[in-house]
Write a protein that holds these residues in place. Sequence first.
Motif, PDB file in Angstrom:
ATOM      1  N   PRO A 199       0.713  -1.034  -0.125  1.00  0.00           N
ATOM      2  CA  PRO A 199      -0.212   0.065   0.041  1.00  0.00           C
ATOM      3  C   PRO A 199       0.940   1.256  -0.028  1.00  0.00           C
ATOM      4  CG  PRO A 199      -0.822  -1.583   1.863  1.00  0.00           C
ATOM      5  CD  PRO A 199       0.314  -2.155   1.326  1.00  0.00           C
ATOM      6  N   GLU A 200       1.345   1.827  -1.091  1.00  0.00           N
ATOM      7  CA  GLU A 200       2.305   2.746  -1.185  1.00  0.00           C
ATOM      8  C   GLU A 200       1.771   3.936  -0.611  1.00  0.00           C
ATOM      9  OE1 GLU A 200       2.893   3.074  -5.518  1.00  0.00           O
ATOM     10  OE2 GLU A 200       3.368   0.862  -5.615  1.00  0.00           O
ATOM     11  N   ASN A 201       0.430   4.305  -0.550  1.00  0.00           N
ATOM     12  CA  ASN A 201       0.130   5.651  -0.079  1.00  0.00           C
ATOM     13  C   ASN A 201       0.175   5.379   1.434  1.00  0.00           C
ATOM     14  OD1 ASN A 201      -1.858   3.625  -0.163  1.00  0.00           O
ATOM     15  ND2 ASN A 201      -3.394   5.053   0.404  1.00  0.00           N
ATOM     16  N   GLU A 202       0.397   4.317   1.968  1.00  0.00           N
ATOM     17  CA  GLU A 202       0.405   4.282   3.596  1.00  0.00           C
ATOM     18  C   GLU A 202       1.811   4.291   3.899  1.00  0.00           C
ATOM     19  OE1 GLU A 202      -1.727   0.631   4.638  1.00  0.00           O
ATOM     20  OE2 GLU A 202      -3.390   1.681   4.204  1.00  0.00           O
ATOM     21  N   ILE A 203       2.888   3.991   3.166  1.00  0.00           N
ATOM     22  CA  ILE A 203       4.225   3.815   3.596  1.00  0.00           C
ATOM     23  C   ILE A 203       5.058   5.352   3.442  1.00  0.00           C
ATOM     24  CG2 ILE A 203       6.470   2.735   3.139  1.00  0.00           C
ATOM     25  CD1 ILE A 203       4.316   1.024   4.055  1.00  0.00           C
ATOM     26  N   VAL A 204       4.741   6.071   4.452  1.00  0.00           N
ATOM     27  CA  VAL A 204       5.269   7.541   4.457  1.00  0.00           C
ATOM     28  C   VAL A 204       6.280   7.569   5.662  1.00  0.00           C
ATOM     29  CG1 VAL A 204       4.593   9.937   4.549  1.00  0.00           C
ATOM     30  CG2 VAL A 204       3.031   8.576   3.438  1.00  0.00           C
ATOM     31  N   LEU A 205       7.519   7.976   5.389  1.00  0.00           N
ATOM     32  CA  LEU A 205       8.452   8.076   6.299  1.00  0.00           C
ATOM     33  C   LEU A 205       8.900   9.589   6.444  1.00  0.00           C
ATOM     34  CD1 LEU A 205       8.920   4.938   5.265  1.00  0.00           C
ATOM     35  CD2 LEU A 205      11.437   5.440   5.526  1.00  0.00           C
ATOM     36  N   PRO A 206       8.782  10.049   7.763  1.00  0.00           N
ATOM     37  CA  PRO A 206       8.858  11.362   7.943  1.00  0.00           C
ATOM     38  C   PRO A 206      10.272  11.401   8.211  1.00  0.00           C
ATOM     39  CG  PRO A 206       8.175  10.112  10.033  1.00  0.00           C
ATOM     40  CD  PRO A 206       7.885   9.227   8.881  1.00  0.00           C
ATOM     41  N   GLU A 207      10.759  12.892   8.234  1.00  0.00           N
ATOM     42  CA  GLU A 207      12.089  13.328   8.471  1.00  0.00           C
ATOM     43  C   GLU A 207      12.511  12.723   9.864  1.00  0.00           C
ATOM     44  OE1 GLU A 207      14.310  14.689   6.505  1.00  0.00           O
ATOM     45  OE2 GLU A 207      12.918  14.342   4.976  1.00  0.00           O
ATOM     46  N   PRO A 208      13.702  12.317  10.213  1.00  0.00           N
ATOM     47  CA  PRO A 208      14.447  11.793  11.419  1.00  0.00           C
ATOM     48  C   PRO A 208      13.927  12.871  12.213  1.00  0.00           C
ATOM     49  CG  PRO A 208      15.896  11.425   9.693  1.00  0.00           C
ATOM     50  CD  PRO A 208      14.566  12.135   8.842  1.00  0.00           C
ATOM     51  N   ASP A 209      13.529  12.437  13.560  1.00  0.00           N
ATOM     52  CA  ASP A 209      13.123  13.525  14.768  1.00  0.00           C
ATOM     53  C   ASP A 209      14.017  12.842  15.723  1.00  0.00           C
ATOM     54  OD1 ASP A 209      11.938  14.596  17.042  1.00  0.00           O
ATOM     55  OD2 ASP A 209      10.070  14.683  16.241  1.00  0.00           O
ATOM     56  N   ALA A 210      15.113  13.631  16.257  1.00  0.00           N
ATOM     57  CA  ALA A 210      15.936  13.215  17.427  1.00  0.00           C
ATOM     58  C   ALA A 210      15.178  13.033  18.658  1.00  0.00           C
ATOM     59  CB  ALA A 210      17.265  14.395  17.522  1.00  0.00           C
ATOM     60  N   ASP A 211      14.206  13.982  18.910  1.00  0.00           N
ATOM     61  CA  ASP A 211      13.592  13.922  20.308  1.00  0.00           C
ATOM     62  C   ASP A 211      12.799  12.497  20.253  1.00  0.00           C
ATOM     63  OD1 ASP A 211      14.696  16.202  21.109  1.00  0.00           O
ATOM     64  OD2 ASP A 211      13.099  17.375  20.434  1.00  0.00           O
ATOM     65  N   ARG A 212      12.066  12.465  19.124  1.00  0.00           N
ATOM     66  CA  ARG A 212      11.095  11.206  19.036  1.00  0.00           C
ATOM     67  C   ARG A 212      12.077   9.740  19.161  1.00  0.00           C
ATOM     68  NH1 ARG A 212       6.771   9.125  20.830  1.00  0.00           N
ATOM     69  NH2 ARG A 212       5.559   7.820  19.222  1.00  0.00           N
ATOM     70  N   ALA A 213      13.316   9.986  18.628  1.00  0.00           N
ATOM     71  CA  ALA A 213      14.221   8.929  18.639  1.00  0.00           C
ATOM     72  C   ALA A 213      14.519   8.517  20.119  1.00  0.00           C
ATOM     73  CB  ALA A 213      15.497   8.787  17.620  1.00  0.00           C
ATOM     74  N   ARG A 214      14.990   9.467  20.753  1.00  0.00           N
ATOM     75  CA  ARG A 214      15.379   9.400  22.131  1.00  0.00           C
ATOM     76  C   ARG A 214      14.326   8.920  22.842  1.00  0.00           C
ATOM     77  NH1 ARG A 214      16.332  14.062  22.905  1.00  0.00           N
ATOM     78  NH2 ARG A 214      18.184  14.224  21.980  1.00  0.00           N
ATOM     79  N   GLU A 215      12.982   9.407  22.735  1.00  0.00           N
ATOM     80  CA  GLU A 215      11.884   8.838  23.361  1.00  0.00           C
ATOM     81  C   GLU A 215      11.556   7.372  23.420  1.00  0.00           C
ATOM     82  OE1 GLU A 215       7.003   9.667  23.388  1.00  0.00           O
ATOM     83  OE2 GLU A 215       8.353  11.298  22.574  1.00  0.00           O
ATOM     84  N   LEU A 216      11.863   6.996  22.052  1.00  0.00           N
ATOM     85  CA  LEU A 216      11.515   5.511  21.886  1.00  0.00           C
ATOM     86  C   LEU A 216      12.713   4.809  21.813  1.00  0.00           C
ATOM     87  CD1 LEU A 216       9.213   6.022  18.644  1.00  0.00           C
ATOM     88  CD2 LEU A 216       8.307   5.443  20.684  1.00  0.00           C
ATOM     89  N   GLY A 217      13.893   5.371  22.458  1.00  0.00           N
ATOM     90  CA  GLY A 217      14.963   4.433  22.733  1.00  0.00           C
ATOM     91  C   GLY A 217      15.816   4.022  21.431  1.00  0.00           C
ATOM     92  N   PHE A 218      15.865   4.687  20.437  1.00  0.00           N
ATOM     93  CA  PHE A 218      16.303   4.576  19.002  1.00  0.00           C
ATOM     94  C   PHE A 218      17.825   5.163  19.184  1.00  0.00           C
ATOM     95  CE2 PHE A 218      12.228   2.953  17.836  1.00  0.00           C
ATOM     96  CZ  PHE A 218      12.577   2.089  16.519  1.00  0.00           C
ATOM     97  N   GLU A 219      17.986   6.067  19.900  1.00  0.00           N
ATOM     98  CA  GLU A 219      19.106   6.968  19.823  1.00  0.00           C
ATOM     99  C   GLU A 219      20.402   6.120  20.234  1.00  0.00           C
ATOM    100  OE1 GLU A 219      19.771  11.307  20.542  1.00  0.00           O
ATOM    101  OE2 GLU A 219      19.832  10.326  22.651  1.00  0.00           O
ATOM    102  N   GLY A 220      21.571   5.988  19.558  1.00  0.00           N
ATOM    103  CA  GLY A 220      22.603   5.438  19.969  1.00  0.00           C
ATOM    104  C   GLY A 220      22.599   3.810  19.768  1.00  0.00           C
ATOM    105  N   ARG A 221      21.739   3.491  19.172  1.00  0.00           N
ATOM    106  CA  ARG A 221      21.770   2.048  18.827  1.00  0.00           C
ATOM    107  C   ARG A 221      21.421   1.545  17.447  1.00  0.00           C
ATOM    108  NH1 ARG A 221      19.901  -0.281  23.860  1.00  0.00           N
ATOM    109  NH2 ARG A 221      20.453  -2.308  22.810  1.00  0.00           N
ATOM    110  N   PHE A 222      21.743   0.189  17.329  1.00  0.00           N
ATOM    111  CA  PHE A 222      21.526  -0.177  15.935  1.00  0.00           C
ATOM    112  C   PHE A 222      20.166  -1.158  15.745  1.00  0.00           C
ATOM    113  CE2 PHE A 222      21.811  -3.215  12.402  1.00  0.00           C
ATOM    114  CZ  PHE A 222      22.380  -2.274  11.416  1.00  0.00           C
TER     115      PHE A 222
END
Length: 617
Positions: A199-222
Amino acid sequence: MRILLITQWFEPEPTLKGLMFAKELQRLGHEVEVLTGFPNYPGGKLYSGYRMRPFQHEVLEGVPVLRVPLYPSHDQSGVRRALNYGSFAVSAAVAGLLLRRPDVAYVYHPPATVGLPALVLNALKGVPFVYDIQDLWPDTLAATGMLEQQAILNAVGGWMDRVYRRAAGIAVLSPGFKERLIGRGVPERKITVIPNWTPENEIVLPEPDADRARELGFEGRFNVVFAGTMGKAQALDTVLDAADQLRGDPHPRFVMIGGGVEVDRLQASARARGLSNVDFLPRRPPSQIGEILALADALLVHLKDDPLFEITIPSKTQAYMLAGKPILMGVRGDAARLVEEAGAGLTFAPQDAEALARAVRELAALPPERLADLGEAGQRYYHQHLSLREGVRRFAEVLERASVGGTAYLPFKRLLDVTLSLAALTVLGVPLLGLAMVIRSRLGSPVMFRQQRPGRHGQPFTIYKFRSMTDERGPDGVLLPDARRLTPFGQFLRSSSLDELPGLINILRGEMSIVGPRPLAMEYLRYYTEEQMLRHAVRPGITGLAQISGRNYLPFSRRLELDVEYVRTLSLWTDLKILLRTVGVVFSKQDVSRGESVAIVDDIGLGRGLHENFFKE
């Protein structure tokens, strides 16, 4: 082209071949209508705003939709699931007859019961259909444990074989599916591989958000993300085992997002094992998954190590490619080959935790620009080969080919065939027995000539004719040339067409028609062009347009042209003209050849003396 989409699931239910598919077919200039059920999937509860009624017409973004009643259910009960599938099939079979006749029907499988309305439309209104297979039944039912009773599995397999025989075309999502169907006797030329899109209309990737990455535990990890259903088929204990092996690595982390019957057990297992490098996020709708995909460093696909999954391409593969992220593919066969061909990531053996851990370490060690290259390669491959536009374009071609030969006259033609052949066998029964005795005394036994021939849509069948040649052999024990074995009595049988009369049995069995293209030898199929293959869009006949236009003296290429012309102009009037002219041709013994040309051109001699350029006249 007027296309009817028959699918049990349609918007607002989550489905792949739904509204996007219909609108893209409309964009290509086709008239599309949808026959579906009242929405209740996946929860098994009727959606808000709907109430069950006999029929409901609506228009969704310009696409007309007819909804029919069904028993809403989607739980673990086999009985309720069967009621859900069966009730839609019966409702759709009735409703389909009330709709304006389409040129062709598209049928989305699963469930297997959706073949019922397609078969009814085909039998009663002459509508050809293309069957789109997403799951191989009964293979999938057995592999996933949905059904364990062998008798029921055998019955489902028999039903599927019937649907495959009647389908004008079959679409499958991987080469492995195609090979499996060929192994079950489905003609290769009937099958087209068209991979799924996302479903191509549903796959929308926003610009990276450092605050959101930190909130979800993505920062500093692979971050290796698994997004989707967590069920038994996914065998995700392998992920926990790999995480256990990666405890000492500071960067790798698995993020599991989605729902499924295994979620609670996997979460409990991860807690009990103290796996701090595995996190579970709640399920999100596809329209909101882009945020997680954008934060991922790699995307994971995994299924249990089962032979069935070697021919499966999980639907999330296309979504991952479109997202432009490196892929870790833990599925053997077609899915692994797809990722390797695209250069979109790494593959590893399914249910091998050590192999998964090793692949994660290998990706985590790559520089960012190399990871970006892998993601871009997958994205590029998707747009070139797997996109919605490419897939629907190919479906339109398959539907167009399938529509040729479809006409409302076909059911009436079949009724005429049965009526006339029964009458002929009743009147000629005793004379035919007498003729059989004469043939046995003069030409030998067996009296019947039997051979495999391609029927409608290329489906093989056994043709019956009276023999017209002896079994005379030379001193070396080898059969003599056909011209030597064709006696004057045998030539009389052919010139009078008496040898064709056992074909009445084929007509009663539904394998042939009185009028239609003559069924030629199976080995000829590989020589036909796409245009010439259209001669198999209808049942083959005892007599046909080619037979009244020159019989054995007609160049072979011209015979095929006339066969295709007959298919394209099929009508009652055409059949009546051919029957009347056949009587004249037979009684005048017009254009009947003798000798070696018979061995090459006449149907009985097919396959015994065909030279390389025979089809290149």
